[in-house]
Design an enzyme around this catalytic site. Structure first.
Site, PDB file in Angstrom:
ATOM      1  N   GLY A   1       0.783  -1.235   0.000  1.00 60.44           N
ATOM      2  CA  GLY A   1       0.000   0.000   0.000  1.00 60.44           C
ATOM      3  C   GLY A   1       0.805   1.271   0.000  1.00 60.44           C
TER       4      GLY A   1
ATOM      5  CG  ASP B   1      -3.856  -2.920   5.127  1.00 62.36           C
ATOM      6  OD1 ASP B   1      -3.895  -3.816   4.279  1.00 62.36           O
ATOM      7  OD2 ASP B   1      -3.186  -1.880   4.992  1.00 62.36           O
TER       8      ASP B   1
ATOM      9  CG  HIS C   1      -0.918  -6.544   5.031  1.00 57.94           C
ATOM     10  ND1 HIS C   1       0.016  -7.472   4.630  1.00 57.94           N
ATOM     11  CD2 HIS C   1      -0.285  -5.739   5.919  1.00 57.94           C
ATOM     12  CE1 HIS C   1       1.160  -7.222   5.250  1.00 57.94           C
ATOM     13  NE2 HIS C   1       0.997  -6.186   6.038  1.00 57.94           N
TER      14      HIS C   1
ATOM     15  CG  HIS D   1       9.652  -3.975   9.598  1.00 63.24           C
ATOM     16  ND1 HIS D   1       8.748  -4.779   8.941  1.00 63.24           N
ATOM     17  CD2 HIS D   1       8.914  -3.021  10.224  1.00 63.24           C
ATOM     18  CE1 HIS D   1       7.519  -4.341   9.186  1.00 63.24           C
ATOM     19  NE2 HIS D   1       7.599  -3.280   9.948  1.00 63.24           N
TER      20      HIS D   1
END
Length: 764
Positions: free
Chosen positions: A441, A608, A650, A703
């Site tokens: 997204g 989400d 998600h 991340h």
């Protein structure tokens, strides 16, 4: 006299000083010495904030995560981060994020980085921790340097220090065996290090040590209960006092176990387990302290101090100096200081308490118990007025919303037809290739985006100018995705500050702070909106942005929404009605947005639910009711659309294997989940459960700054294809890309698209 203490303090700083210091260091813009100096400055400030407490925590500060700190204290580092030069802080960040700072020496030592430690949610919070790793050969070696340094700092400042450590059973429980070994077999080795740790505390003059064992609020089998007894019996020959801290839930069948362990005090979360406080007072030995977590450490509403005193006063009379008062858990989960908030309306502001105000509440309770209520009559009267005003405020209750909730029925959550029929219609409409590629997204929130947003909020940029700036960023995202060759595009979310806050700002029933930041992981902070009243949607929230993005391309454009369960779990939620009711209100509001997107011609909509699992009660016996209303809320949100509209959802950084049936019951056409850090282990659920719809296992760990290779992505997808039919697999990152830079995103997505093409060619 009642003793006051705190279990932990927010470490990021009132203005996110730690976040910005970390990011400067990682970019090579500041030195290691400067970062360490910032840490010392923040610790000193936070101890000063707690100077009126009888005992203040030491060791609760971390540059990234307290569980990672404990791994370093215990000398438990996986082989892949050993052998590099640099000090312990370099290895610390390699374990946390795959690499240390951007200096040339670090690059030479670490090359493209190492695999970062797996990250998952801390119990049922939105905080993430780095998962300890074990093998049968794991050895532990005490490194007391961090705790020694912080303890000496505190003592030099006159702090009556209470070191805080994660307990041995919780450390093992939350870790992961990387082979088939039994984690509990490591307990004897681990206990030797813990005993040495307590001896070091004694040598530095420590009287009390807080040892956190929150797994005691979970269901434990007899093997783990026995392990608690044997481990804590090993602490009997010690010269420091132990306060065993539990939080986040009720002890239930572990209450007798906790009260019977050979420790000097027990902390109980009285927000979740108030009825167990009186039981513990009866069961604890006559010499033991009972610490009562009477102030909510996880939410931001003022405590009804008079009501708390009504049930605490008899307990204080019974226990005397054996009664301690504290927040329910570490204040890590709330913002630092309400006094910084200048734009919150006076009415709502009067209902709130951040970390510093919660410590004030602790002090008021203690003063009332020690000296009588008359000593704090003014404070108690002001508190009572605020509590009463909130209960009666017309801003809290909306009859129209309550009527809409009453009209909910089962049909509201059902699609027109089953997945197989929908999938055929969607395939005919979207015409996607095998192994379709997409992203989750968001794209990088660049300096230009942040500058435009801050200028707009400050009034230096008008609405028209802001629209122009955001449209330019959306067009950039679309053009980059077209060049990359992605199959289903996103608009990039340039206009969004946060996936929950953005929607909360446009819903009635929400309020917003300026500085209400809390740490999610590392330098990542979120500012949860404040859900104070009944929720409704005054107007469309995303349609204009998504339809503009779709006008720029012939490829399918996903509409991006945050689901009701995630909005709920990532907000500071009102505590005057069941969470399920608030969730249904959110579901009806987001459902309106879904239907408006569909009317506007958007045929792929992602809703989400990243936080679905973290809302699970900590005890499995209580899961059913939560999953019932959480799944129903998602279905109400998603399932009013036509068969041809493809619904995605998600989820990230959670264990899903034990709730996979509920995830399937959500009936999303496509689900994307994190699997890269766990090396596809999250897909083990599909060995025994035939997931009926399509799935995108995340193959790019967003991340970490490390860039995945094409071969690595192909390998991960092959593992996925062993469990999920290839024709139902998507290729995507494991989360949104807002925290990354374009220089990292472009090569990573280039490799991802190339991997998808390679998979297609191999499948032919």
């Amino acid at each position: 006299m009642v003793t006051t203490h705190n279990l932990g303090f927010p470490r990021i700083g009132a203005k996110r000083e730690l976040k910005f210091g970390l990011e400067r260091y990682w970019k090579g813009e500041s030195s290691r010495a400067e970062l360490k100096a910032l840490g010392a400055e923040l610790r000193a400030r936070h101890w000063a904030n707690q100077r009126d407490l009888d005992l203040a925590p030491v060791g609760d500060f971390a540059f990234y995560d307290q569980m990672l700190d404990m791994s370093f204290t215990l000398g438990n580092l996986p082989a892949r981060v050993q052998g590099f030069h640099g000090d312990a802080l370099d290895n610390y960040f390699r374990m946390a994020r795959g690499r240390s700072a951007a200096g040339a020496d670090d690059h030479a030592a670490c090359c493209g980085g190492v695999a970062a430690g797996e990250m998952t949610k801390w119990f049922d919070t939105n905080y993430h921790y780095i998962v300890p790793e074990f093998t049968a050969d794991t050895q532990f070696n005490l490194d007391f340097s961090r705790l020694s340094e912080q303890l000496k700092e505190a003592q030099a400042q006159g702090v009556r220090a209470k070191p805080v450590i994660v307990g041995p059973l919780t450390y093992l429980w939350l870790g992961k065996a990387k082979d088939d070994s039994d984690k509990l077999a490591l307990l004897p080795r681990l206990m030797a290090v813990y005993r040495a740790l307590l001896s070091h505390f004694n040598a530095l003059g420590v009287e009390w040590v807080q040892i956190d064992e929150p797994i005691l609020v979970m269901e434990l089998d007899q093997v783990w209960r026995d392990a608690f007894r044997s481990a804590y019996e090993g602490f009997e020959q010690r010269s420091v006092k132990l306060l065993l801290a539990t939080y986040f839930g009720q002890l239930k069948d572990n209450l007798d176990l906790a009260c019977g362990l050979p420790v000097d005090g027990l902390h109980i979360d009285a927000i979740n387990a108030r009825e167990e406080v009186a039981q513990a007072a009866q069961k604890l030995p006559a010499s033991s302290v009972l610490s009562v977590g009477a102030i909510n450490g996880r939410n931001i509403w003022k405590t009804d101090l008079n009501a708390v005193l009504d049930w605490l006063t008899p307990l204080a009379q019974q226990l005397g100096e054996r009664l301690w008062i504290a927040p329910s858990c570490s204040l890590l989960h709330v913002p630092v200081d309400l006094a910084s908030e200048e734009k919150l309306g006076a009415e709502i502001r009067s209902w709130l308490a951040f970390a510093l105000q919660k410590l004030d509440e602790v002090k008021v309770l203690a003063t009332a118990l020690n000296e009588g209520r008359a000593a704090v009559a003014a404070e108690l009267d002001a508190n009572a007025a605020a509590i009463a005003a909130r209960r009666s405020s017309p801003r809290v209750n909306n009859p129209a919303v309550k009527a809409a909730i009453a009209r909910i029925d089962a049909n509201l959550g059902n699609r027109q037809h089953a997945y197989a029929e929908r999938a055929a219609k969607q395939a005919a409409l979207l015409k996607l290739p095998a192994f379709p590629t997409t992203t989750i997204g968001s794209f990088p929130q660049t300096a230009e985006i942040r500058h435009a947003r801050s200028q707009f909020k400050a009034g230096a940029l008008d609405d028209a100018g802001y629209q122009v700036a955001m449209r330019a960023e959306i067009e950039r995202s679309v053009r980059e995705q077209e060049k990359l060759g992605l199959d289903v595009l996103v608009h990039g979310e340039a206009e969004r500050n946060d996936m929950v806050e953005y929607f909360g700002e446009q819903l009635d029933g929400y309020a917003f702070s300026q500085f209400g930041w809390v740490q999610s992981y590392g330098s990542r902070c979120v500012k949860p909106p404040i859900l104070f009243g009944d929720i409704s949607r005054p107007k469309a929230m995303t349609v204009e942005w998504i339809t503009y993005a779709q006008s720029l391309t012939d490829k399918p454009m996903k509409g991006m929404l945050t689901g009701p369960v995630t909005i709920l779990n990532w907000s500071f939620v009102r505590d005057d009605q069941p969470r399920s009711v608030s969730c249904y209100q959110l579901a009806l509001a987001i459902r309106e947005e879904v239907l408006d997107l569909e009317k506007a011609g958007v045929r792929v909509i992602q809703i989400d639910e990243a936080a679905l699992r973290e809302g699970l009660p900590l005890r499995r016996a209580q899961w059913g009711e939560y999953l019932r209303w959480a799944v129903e809320s998602f279905r109400i949100t998603a399932n009013g659309v036509q068969d041809e509209t493809q619904i995605h959802t998600h989820m990230c950084y959670s264990e899903f294997n034990d709730i996979i049936a509920s995830i399937a019951d959500m009936d999303a056409d496509v689900i994307t989940i994190e699997t890269s850090r766990s090396d596809m282990e999250l897909l083990d659920a599909f060995d025994h459960f035939r997931y009926p719809n399509e799935i995108g296992p995340g193959v790019y760990d967003i991340h970490s700054p490390n860039i995945p290779t094409q071969d690595h992505i192909v390998q991960l997808m092959r593992k996925a294809a062993e469990r999920i039919p290839a024709q139902r697999l998507w290729v995507n990152p494991d989360c949104g890309l807002k925290t990354r830079q374009w220089a990292e995103v472009i090569p990573a997505l280039t490799n991802m698209v190339a991997a998808a093409k390679a998979l297609r060619s191999q499948a032919q």
